[in-house]
Design a protein around this motif. Structure first.
Motif, PDB file in Angstrom:
ATOM      1  N   GLY A   1       0.801  -1.215   0.000  1.00 15.82           N
ATOM      2  CA  GLY A   1       0.000   0.000   0.000  1.00 15.82           C
ATOM      3  C   GLY A   1       0.832   1.262   0.000  1.00 15.82           C
ATOM      4  N   HIS A   2       0.427   2.231  -0.838  1.00 16.32           N
ATOM      5  CA  HIS A   2       1.085   3.532  -0.955  1.00 16.32           C
ATOM      6  C   HIS A   2       2.490   3.363  -1.541  1.00 16.32           C
ATOM      7  CE1 HIS A   2      -2.429   4.639   1.353  1.00 16.32           C
ATOM      8  NE2 HIS A   2      -2.083   3.730   2.248  1.00 16.32           N
ATOM      9  N   ASN A   3       3.316   4.368  -1.383  1.00 17.10           N
ATOM     10  CA  ASN A   3       4.669   4.355  -1.949  1.00 17.10           C
ATOM     11  C   ASN A   3       5.462   5.415  -1.195  1.00 17.10           C
ATOM     12  OD1 ASN A   3       6.987   4.948  -3.657  1.00 17.10           O
ATOM     13  ND2 ASN A   3       5.917   3.976  -5.359  1.00 17.10           N
ATOM     14  N   PRO A   4       6.685   5.111  -0.737  1.00 16.42           N
ATOM     15  CA  PRO A   4       7.460   6.125  -0.021  1.00 16.42           C
ATOM     16  C   PRO A   4       7.639   7.415  -0.806  1.00 16.42           C
ATOM     17  CG  PRO A   4       8.477   3.963   0.233  1.00 16.42           C
ATOM     18  CD  PRO A   4       7.384   3.804  -0.786  1.00 16.42           C
ATOM     19  N   GLY A   5       7.611   7.357  -2.137  1.00 21.65           N
ATOM     20  CA  GLY A   5       7.785   8.543  -2.953  1.00 21.65           C
ATOM     21  C   GLY A   5       6.547   9.398  -3.106  1.00 21.65           C
ATOM     22  N   ASN A   6       5.391   8.926  -2.600  1.00 20.41           N
ATOM     23  CA  ASN A   6       4.158   9.694  -2.774  1.00 20.41           C
ATOM     24  C   ASN A   6       4.222  11.083  -2.151  1.00 20.41           C
ATOM     25  OD1 ASN A   6       3.017   7.614  -4.185  1.00 20.41           O
ATOM     26  ND2 ASN A   6       1.510   7.054  -2.627  1.00 20.41           N
ATOM     27  N   PHE A   7       4.983  11.229  -1.049  1.00 18.98           N
ATOM     28  CA  PHE A   7       5.080  12.529  -0.393  1.00 18.98           C
ATOM     29  C   PHE A   7       5.693  13.583  -1.317  1.00 18.98           C
ATOM     30  CE2 PHE A   7       4.943   9.689   3.305  1.00 18.98           C
ATOM     31  CZ  PHE A   7       3.996  10.331   4.088  1.00 18.98           C
ATOM     32  N   ARG A   8       6.504  13.144  -2.279  1.00 22.31           N
ATOM     33  CA  ARG A   8       7.157  14.082  -3.192  1.00 22.31           C
ATOM     34  C   ARG A   8       6.371  14.273  -4.488  1.00 22.31           C
ATOM     35  NH1 ARG A   8      11.128  10.713  -1.223  1.00 22.31           N
ATOM     36  NH2 ARG A   8      11.155   9.475  -3.138  1.00 22.31           N
ATOM     37  N   HIS A   9       5.249  13.595  -4.625  1.00 23.59           N
ATOM     38  CA  HIS A   9       4.487  13.641  -5.881  1.00 23.59           C
ATOM     39  C   HIS A   9       2.995  13.832  -5.584  1.00 23.59           C
ATOM     40  CE1 HIS A   9       7.865  12.402  -8.475  1.00 23.59           C
ATOM     41  NE2 HIS A   9       8.241  11.688  -7.434  1.00 23.59           N
ATOM     42  N   THR A  10       2.673  14.813  -4.758  1.00 22.64           N
ATOM     43  CA  THR A  10       1.286  15.000  -4.349  1.00 22.64           C
ATOM     44  C   THR A  10       0.374  15.379  -5.518  1.00 22.64           C
ATOM     45  OG1 THR A  10       1.826  17.266  -3.693  1.00 22.64           O
ATOM     46  CG2 THR A  10       1.876  15.572  -1.974  1.00 22.64           C
ATOM     47  N   ALA A  11       0.884  16.133  -6.477  1.00 19.97           N
ATOM     48  CA  ALA A  11       0.046  16.504  -7.622  1.00 19.97           C
ATOM     49  C   ALA A  11      -0.342  15.269  -8.425  1.00 19.97           C
ATOM     50  CB  ALA A  11       0.773  17.509  -8.513  1.00 19.97           C
ATOM     51  N   GLU A  12       0.618  14.382  -8.616  1.00 19.14           N
ATOM     52  CA  GLU A  12       0.343  13.167  -9.391  1.00 19.14           C
ATOM     53  C   GLU A  12      -0.655  12.256  -8.673  1.00 19.14           C
ATOM     54  OE1 GLU A  12       4.575  14.387 -10.578  1.00 19.14           O
ATOM     55  OE2 GLU A  12       3.302  14.416  -8.780  1.00 19.14           O
ATOM     56  N   ILE A  13      -0.475  12.081  -7.367  1.00 19.96           N
ATOM     57  CA  ILE A  13      -1.348  11.130  -6.671  1.00 19.96           C
ATOM     58  C   ILE A  13      -2.728  11.706  -6.390  1.00 19.96           C
ATOM     59  CG2 ILE A  13       0.621   9.931  -5.657  1.00 19.96           C
ATOM     60  CD1 ILE A  13      -0.089  11.223  -2.976  1.00 19.96           C
ATOM     61  N   ASN A  14      -2.887  13.018  -6.507  1.00 18.44           N
ATOM     62  CA  ASN A  14      -4.206  13.621  -6.316  1.00 18.44           C
ATOM     63  C   ASN A  14      -5.084  13.510  -7.558  1.00 18.44           C
ATOM     64  OD1 ASN A  14      -4.118  14.420  -3.632  1.00 18.44           O
ATOM     65  ND2 ASN A  14      -3.072  16.347  -4.107  1.00 18.44           N
ATOM     66  N   ARG A  15      -4.501  13.096  -8.671  1.00 14.58           N
ATOM     67  CA  ARG A  15      -5.280  12.959  -9.902  1.00 14.58           C
ATOM     68  C   ARG A  15      -6.413  11.944  -9.703  1.00 14.58           C
ATOM     69  NH1 ARG A  15      -4.851   9.404 -14.177  1.00 14.58           N
ATOM     70  NH2 ARG A  15      -2.863   8.557 -13.393  1.00 14.58           N
ATOM     71  N   GLN A  16      -7.601  12.272 -10.201  1.00 11.46           N
ATOM     72  CA  GLN A  16      -8.757  11.394 -10.048  1.00 11.46           C
ATOM     73  C   GLN A  16      -8.708  10.247 -11.065  1.00 11.46           C
ATOM     74  OE1 GLN A  16     -11.707  11.976  -7.754  1.00 11.46           O
ATOM     75  NE2 GLN A  16      -9.926  12.961  -6.820  1.00 11.46           N
ATOM     76  N   VAL A  17      -9.074   9.046 -10.608  1.00 11.15           N
ATOM     77  CA  VAL A  17      -9.171   7.885 -11.489  1.00 11.15           C
ATOM     78  C   VAL A  17     -10.530   7.227 -11.283  1.00 11.15           C
ATOM     79  CG1 VAL A  17      -6.678   7.503 -11.519  1.00 11.15           C
ATOM     80  CG2 VAL A  17      -8.092   6.328  -9.806  1.00 11.15           C
ATOM     81  N   ASP A  18     -10.966   6.516 -12.292  1.00 17.08           N
ATOM     82  CA  ASP A  18     -12.262   5.845 -12.264  1.00 17.08           C
ATOM     83  C   ASP A  18     -12.125   4.500 -11.565  1.00 17.08           C
ATOM     84  OD1 ASP A  18     -14.784   4.851 -12.709  1.00 17.08           O
ATOM     85  OD2 ASP A  18     -14.555   4.614 -14.876  1.00 17.08           O
ATOM     86  N   ILE A  19     -12.938   4.267 -10.511  1.00 19.01           N
ATOM     87  CA  ILE A  19     -12.913   2.967  -9.829  1.00 19.01           C
ATOM     88  C   ILE A  19     -14.204   2.185 -10.063  1.00 19.01           C
ATOM     89  CG2 ILE A  19     -11.325   3.846  -8.086  1.00 19.01           C
ATOM     90  CD1 ILE A  19     -13.773   3.757  -6.123  1.00 19.01           C
ATOM     91  N   GLY A  20     -14.934   2.562 -11.089  1.00 16.28           N
ATOM     92  CA  GLY A  20     -16.160   1.853 -11.432  1.00 16.28           C
ATOM     93  C   GLY A  20     -17.380   2.486 -10.824  1.00 16.28           C
ATOM     94  N   THR A  21     -17.406   2.625  -9.492  1.00 16.77           N
ATOM     95  CA  THR A  21     -18.558   3.204  -8.807  1.00 16.77           C
ATOM     96  C   THR A  21     -18.486   4.718  -8.749  1.00 16.77           C
ATOM     97  OG1 THR A  21     -17.382   2.859  -6.721  1.00 16.77           O
ATOM     98  CG2 THR A  21     -18.973   1.170  -7.380  1.00 16.77           C
ATOM     99  N   ASN A  22     -17.301   5.270  -8.808  1.00 18.36           N
ATOM    100  CA  ASN A  22     -17.087   6.716  -8.751  1.00 18.36           C
ATOM    101  C   ASN A  22     -15.614   6.997  -9.035  1.00 18.36           C
ATOM    102  OD1 ASN A  22     -16.942   5.494  -5.881  1.00 18.36           O
ATOM    103  ND2 ASN A  22     -15.823   7.413  -5.629  1.00 18.36           N
ATOM    104  N   SER A  23     -15.212   8.249  -8.875  1.00 11.33           N
ATOM    105  CA  SER A  23     -13.811   8.618  -9.072  1.00 11.33           C
ATOM    106  C   SER A  23     -13.162   8.886  -7.725  1.00 11.33           C
ATOM    107  CB  SER A  23     -13.704   9.872  -9.948  1.00 11.33           C
ATOM    108  OG  SER A  23     -14.178   9.610 -11.247  1.00 11.33           O
ATOM    109  N   LYS A  24     -11.862   8.541  -7.634  1.00 14.19           N
ATOM    110  CA  LYS A  24     -11.118   8.764  -6.402  1.00 14.19           C
ATOM    111  C   LYS A  24      -9.698   9.174  -6.740  1.00 14.19           C
ATOM    112  CE  LYS A  24     -11.905   6.311  -2.814  1.00 14.19           C
ATOM    113  NZ  LYS A  24     -12.049   5.237  -1.811  1.00 14.19           N
TER     114      LYS A  24
END
Length: 328
Positions: free
Chosen positions: A115-138
């Motif tokens: 779960g997650h990735n140690p590098g996520n703290f340095r890439h907040t713009a990328e990880i905030n992008r919305q993706v489709d999970i079928g029932t809604n976007s997250k």
């Protein structure tokens, strides 16, 4: 993974939020486990209005049989980590190394999703992008939670993934990781994590997490996919086998670690069903999440930060997966 989600906590370092969850699953956990006895089947209405029903007798029987067949195996028999491994469990090599073992799981493919990735703290713009999970976007992904002393969930899950990979490869399985910390340097997004398992035609997939709930809330829980048929998501074919996988993992994890089922979700069963997680909604292979403990509780945090205990956790998860694959 914070239960303050709905899927993960807000991508802010070490600051979990509370929010809605879908709690409910009725299940029987193996009676042979350390002093816990047979859990009572129960139904519960989730926050989404769904009512969960008790698990089938066949699932409970399979879980009990799996526990009995491995009752002679104890935490002291768990293989030691490789000599070259540090406390973080970091090893060199591809995150998708083929098995070199010759055990009972030859020909089986397991996908481990740290779960997650140690590098996520340095890439907040990328990880905030919305993706489709079928029932809604997250959000694509989040930073995850941490202990009060700053030991991050991403660091924990990556270490546990390496330990688990070693154990499963010794059983003969081919093991693939969705990421290895720096490859890729952030994410991957939750929809891509599901696609990696699907593309591998995994016989079993598991996503590793630790929770970020309130202090005093402690224990583990295994998250099972609920029935979803919307957009790109259709979990109906995997609900049954994922439930069986989750029951077995919960049973062996409890036995090997002594970590109790969560006292704040799941009604004491250690099992929760959710329909709001992209990693489960988009999976076409049997898959579960495990929240190994609560990082914000001092008792659980002391375990989660121990390399010796993480080896026991890996052993417990491995035994549940091995049991499921041997009987599937």
């Amino acid at each position: 993974m914070s239960y303050t989600g709905p899927e993960f906590e807000s991508p802010q370092p070490r600051r979990p939020r509370r929010g809605p969850l879908t709690v409910a699953l009725a299940a029987l956990v193996p009676g042979a486990l350390l002093g816990w006895g047979v859990y009572e089947a129960l139904g519960d209405g989730g926050s989404d209005g769904e009512v969960r029903t008790a698990s089938s007798a066949s699932s409970a029987s399979s879980a009990s049989a799996a526990s009995a067949s491995s009752a002679s195996r104890t935490a002291s028999s768990a293989p030691a980590p490789a000599a070259s491994r540090g406390d973080d469990g970091k090893v060199s090599g591809s995150p998708s190394a083929p098995s070199s073992g010759s055990g009972a799981l030859q020909g089986k493919v397991v996908v481990i999703d740290p779960g997650h990735n140690p590098g996520n703290f340095r890439h907040t713009a990328e990880i905030n992008r919305q993706v489709d999970i079928g029932t809604n976007s997250k959000e694509c992904d989040t930073t995850g939670t941490s202990t009060n002393d700053g030991y991050t969930e991403a660091r924990f899950t990556l270490d546990l993934a390496h330990r688990l990979r070693d154990l499963l490869e010794r059983e003969g399985a081919t093991v693939k990781l969705t990421h290895d910390g720096d490859t890729p340097p952030w994410g991957p997004c939750v929809d891509e994590r599901a696609r990696i398992g699907n593309a591998a035609h995994a016989d079993a997939a598991i996503s590793l997490h630790a929770d970020g709930s309130d202090a005093g809330n402690r224990g583990f829980h295994v998250i099972l996919p609920g029935s979803v048929h919307a957009g790109a998501a259709d979990t109906r074919p995997i609900v049954g086998p994922s439930h069986e996988l989750g029951v077995r993992v919960a049973g062996t994890y409890l036995r090997e670690t002594g970590e109790p089922p969560a006292n704040y979700v799941g009604g004491g069963t250690g099992l929760v069903t959710r329909t709001d997680l992209g990693g489960l909604n988009l999976s076409t292979v049997p898959k579960v999440f495990i929240e190994c403990g609560n990082m914000r509780d001092n008792t659980d945090a002391a375990l989660l930060t121990s390399g010796t205990w993480r080896q026991r956790a890996a052993q417990g998860i491995s035994e549940g997966i091995v049991s499921f694959l041997r009987d599937s």
